[in-house]
Design a protein around this motif. Structure first.
Motif, PDB file in Angstrom:
ATOM      1  N   GLU A 175     -17.216  67.096  84.714  1.00  0.00           N
ATOM      2  CA  GLU A 175     -17.157  68.337  85.480  1.00  0.00           C
ATOM      3  C   GLU A 175     -16.258  69.351  84.782  1.00  0.00           C
ATOM      4  O   GLU A 175     -15.213  69.005  84.222  1.00  0.00           O
ATOM      5  N   LYS A 176     -16.652  70.623  84.801  1.00  0.00           N
ATOM      6  CA  LYS A 176     -15.853  71.684  84.193  1.00  0.00           C
ATOM      7  C   LYS A 176     -14.903  72.287  85.219  1.00  0.00           C
ATOM      8  O   LYS A 176     -15.270  72.441  86.388  1.00  0.00           O
ATOM      9  N   THR A 178     -13.199  75.054  87.374  1.00  0.00           N
ATOM     10  CA  THR A 178     -13.767  76.312  87.866  1.00  0.00           C
ATOM     11  C   THR A 178     -12.895  77.490  87.434  1.00  0.00           C
ATOM     12  O   THR A 178     -11.723  77.325  87.057  1.00  0.00           O
ATOM     13  N   ALA A 179     -13.459  78.683  87.501  1.00  0.00           N
ATOM     14  CA  ALA A 179     -12.716  79.896  87.149  1.00  0.00           C
ATOM     15  C   ALA A 179     -11.503  80.056  88.056  1.00  0.00           C
ATOM     16  O   ALA A 179     -10.436  80.516  87.616  1.00  0.00           O
ATOM     17  N   GLN A 180     -11.659  79.656  89.323  1.00  0.00           N
ATOM     18  CA  GLN A 180     -10.547  79.772  90.280  1.00  0.00           C
ATOM     19  C   GLN A 180      -9.408  78.829  89.902  1.00  0.00           C
ATOM     20  O   GLN A 180      -8.230  79.190  89.975  1.00  0.00           O
ATOM     21  N   GLN A 181      -9.767  77.616  89.496  1.00  0.00           N
ATOM     22  CA  GLN A 181      -8.744  76.648  89.069  1.00  0.00           C
ATOM     23  C   GLN A 181      -7.981  77.162  87.849  1.00  0.00           C
ATOM     24  O   GLN A 181      -6.748  77.056  87.779  1.00  0.00           O
ATOM     25  N   SER A 196     -13.589  73.765  77.840  1.00  0.00           N
ATOM     26  CA  SER A 196     -13.659  75.025  78.580  1.00  0.00           C
ATOM     27  C   SER A 196     -12.268  75.624  78.802  1.00  0.00           C
ATOM     28  O   SER A 196     -12.098  76.851  78.778  1.00  0.00           O
TER      29      SER A 196
END
Length: 740
Positions: free
Chosen positions: A534-535, A537-540, A570
């Motif tokens: 899993e990548k 997230t932008a929020q993380q 990423s």
């Protein structure tokens, strides 16, 4: 010495410098005084002390941030009747001192690497040579021109004498020479010598003549009163070059010199020949076309050999300057020679000095002097000189009647009678045994603890069953060159999150993380530690950016999460891309302040190390190399051995990159860092990583070998050859000494 003749005896000893003295020059004032420069970063003026028949230190001048490598005196002027002192340093700068102050009058900046040679002329002119392969001409405090043409470190520079001339500098950055009220020429004439086997004469700011010599390093030069140029080289020969017809050597002597030059070998990896593919080179007919400029190099293929020629404008012909080795398309079978340390030899003998001890390689070409080869072999390996006759006789006996390029496969070892080397068989010097990475493994990570990052899982490949074993016929080096970046992987996510939540309560309201923020950070840490596909997230990632800008006294748990996360592709791309990378690296570099918190220093260094695993991160590290390494080395003086290990690992990761692309400027900075840190580091794990970095830098690169020697690294590391535990330190050290 004739009977009754005066003999030199010790007059006095002058303590004062804390490290080795790297340069001496006579001072213009006071009479009989001299100047010394040292690796301790100081310049000292010594004046005669007549009552004690010795010298007294009159001035101790400081201005360099790293060791001082060279010194010269700038002649007196109306403004400075006692002259000035110019010093070049490993900090890339030139300091100009007067005799009135311990601080520099001004500092000349412009070189991108160590300034290793200086020469002064009339009217305040100064010529400098550097490891960055350039020479620069300075007038007072301005750089007037840069001489570019060398492809390796510029070891010596000299300004050719001018008679009856006046010199002026102008706003157009030119230097003009005037005679009888008329401008005679635009630039002075200069001489430079370098690690690229060349002597170059510069006129009007351009390289007017390139003279190749049959020696790798042209260490020094001077210009005589009659204008003749004298050079000293690594082959032990002094050569004099002249423009005078009356002093020119005979045709026979010149022919002999050109023959010697034509028989030299040029390593394609270290010369200025570019990327060579032997299969695509033209034949001898290519030499029928004239060259277009002085010193132009042309390669041709003659059978299975690659030959290098240089164009001489004055003579209108191509002059052979050597045979190229190590070019693409050639190998041991096609050349009939044995490849060792990036060069081809007719023989590479394997010598066992003591039963059960390490073996030593003795490379030899039939065109070499056996006595000089024997002497160099004993010196390089720190062996007893009493073996000189024995080794020389062994070489002579086992190469008798052989012609260039043929190997002899029948001989006995001069020390033990065993260990016969058979050309064509594998020497194993470049083989690597499959084993777990010795730098990584399992082990709990605790910031600031003594054990972090060094716990090994299973048998250590450096000291266990797959460790290096000396053998007469095969020596396996599993230490270097290191091919991949070393990372810091160990972690205890529970403890990291616990400390993060604890310190979050102490953060100011604008910096404090919400419960949702903490959950996002916990998720990113979980997927990283569990190797999830899993990548983040932008929020993380946004919350992680926010967390690493916490106040310095509480930021270290967030840095710990960053250190682990940055290995994820990423995350690496998000933090290290061209848009955000400069800000990211600048923030982490600010945490390397020597007055900052050790935990932040440590985690910032480890984050930088882990950046190398991603393409974006590696690109960012290379672009920030000079600034990052300059700040990181300031942490060497502390006593925290974990910081020393991280600093050594950062240097090692840079070494891995530079081994791949042969960046000599980058290698020079890494070698300088290694030399500097080795002087203070106590921890053997940090020492080991520095040794692996050193071995990686000098593998298959003769330029890097010479740079390491010029720094005195061989003397620095000899003490580690006797370390018993861990064995990997002494074994790695001995392998490096064999290369040096």
């Amino acid at each position: 010495m004739a009977s009754g003749a005066a003999r030199y005896r010790l007059s006095c000893s002058l303590p004062g410098h804390e490290l080795d003295v790297r340069g001496l020059v006579c001072s213009l004032y006071p009479p009989g005084a001299f100047v010394s420069v040292s690796r301790d970063r100081t310049t000292r003026l010594w004046v005669p002390d007549s009552p004690n028949r010795g010298f007294t230190e009159m001035h101790c001048m400081s201005g360099h941030s790293n060791f001082v490598s060279c010194v010269c005196i700038i002649p007196s002027s109306d403004m400075y009747p006692h002259g000035l002192i110019a010093t070049g340093g490993n900090d890339h700068n030139i300091c100009i001192f007067s005799l009135e102050s311990p601080a520099p009058l001004y500092i000349l900046k412009g070189h991108k690497n160590t300034v290793c040679s200086l020469s002064s002329g009339k009217f305040g002119t100064l010529l400098s040579g550097s490891w960055d392969t350039t020479a620069k001409v300075w007038l007072n405090d301005k750089c007037m021109m840069t001489l570019q043409g060398h492809t390796a470190a510029v070891w010596a520079v000299k300004i050719l004498p001018e008679q009856g001339l006046m010199l002026t500098g102008s706003a157009d950055k030119t230097i003009k020479l005037w005679k009888a009220g008329r401008c005679e020429r635009t630039f002075s004439d200069f001489v430079t010598t370098a690690e690229d086997r060349s002597l170059r004469i510069w006129k009007r700011g351009e390289c007017a003549q390139t003279i190749r010599l049959p020696a790798q390093s042209i260490w020094c030069c001077c210009v005589l009163a009659n204008g003749d140029i004298v050079v000293g080289a690594s082959d032990g020969i002094i050569r004099v070059f002249t423009e005078s017809e009356d002093r020119t050597a005979s045709a026979e002597e010149i022919k002999a010199f050109e023959k010697e030059l034509s028989q030299a070998t040029i390593d394609s990896k270290t010369g200025d020949l570019g990327d060579i593919n032997a299969e695509q080179l033209p034949g001898r007919e290519h030499l029928n076309e004239p060259g277009t400029r002085e010193g132009q190099t042309r390669l041709i293929k003659d059978g299975e050999k690659v030959e290098a020629y240089q164009w001489s404008v004055s003579e209108g012909r191509w002059i052979k300057i050597g045979d190229v080795v190590g070019s693409s398309g050639a190998n041991q079978q096609t050349s009939g020679k044995v490849l060792y340390e990036g060069k081809e030899f007719d023989y590479v003998f394997s010598i066992d000095v003591n039963e059960g001890g390490p073996s030593y390689k003795l490379p030899y070409n039939v065109s070499d002097d056996p006595w000089l080869t024997a002497y160099n072999f004993l010196q390089k390996n720190d062996l007893n000189p009493m073996f000189l006759d024995q080794v020389a006789k062994f070489i002579i006996d086992n190469t008798k009647g052989q012609t260039l390029g043929l190997g002899n496969t029948s001989f006995s070892d001069p020390f033990t009678g065993g260990g016969r080397y058979v050309p064509g068989s594998s020497s194993g010097s470049a083989n690597t045994l499959p084993a777990a990475d010795p730098f990584t493994g399992s082990g709990r990570y605790v910031p600031g603890s003594a054990s972090m990052g060094t716990t090994m899982a299973g048998a250590d490949p450096f000291t266990g069953n797959s460790a290096y074993r000396s053998a007469a016929s095969k020596t396996v080096n599993i230490y270097f060159p290191k091919k991949e970046a070393v990372t810091f992987d160990q972690a205890n996510p529970t403890q990291i999150l616990g400390k993060l939540k604890e310190l979050n309560g102490a953060a100011s309201e604008e910096k404090k993380l919400t419960e949702d923020d903490l959950i996002l950070l916990e998720k990113i840490l979980s997927l990283i530690c569990n190797n999830s596909s899993e990548k983040p997230t932008a929020q993380q990632l946004q919350i992680l950016w926010k967390a690493i800008y916490w106040p310095e006294d509480i930021v270290f748990p967030a840095l710990d999460i960053l250190r682990l996360s940055i290995k994820h592709p990423s995350v690496n791309e998000n933090f290290c891309n061209e848009k955000e990378g400069a800000q990211f690296s600048s923030h982490l570099i600010s945490l390397l302040n020597p007055k900052g918190k050790p935990a932040n220093q440590l985690l910032a260094l480890r984050t930088f190390c882990n950046c190398f695993v991603g393409q974006a991160g590696q690109k960012l590290m290379m672009s920030q190399r000079e600034s990052l390494m300059s700040h990181a080395i300031e942490l060497k003086s502390g006593s925290n051995k974990n910081i020393h290990i991280a600093l050594a690992t950062l240097t090692l990761n840079y070494s891995v990159c530079f081994h791949k692309d042969h960046n000599i400027e980058g290698k020079a900075q890494c070698l300088s860092v290694i030399s500097t840190v080795l002087e203070v580091v106590q921890d053997l794990e940090a020492t080991f990583r520095l040794l692996v970095a050193l071995g990686t830098l000098i593998s298959d690169d003769l330029n890097a070998v010479q740079l390491a020697k010029s720094l005195g690294v061989d003397s620095q590391i000899k003490k580690y050859a006797s370390v018993s535990e861990p064995a990997k330190v002494s074994e790695c050290c001995r392998l490096i000494l064999n290369l040096l």
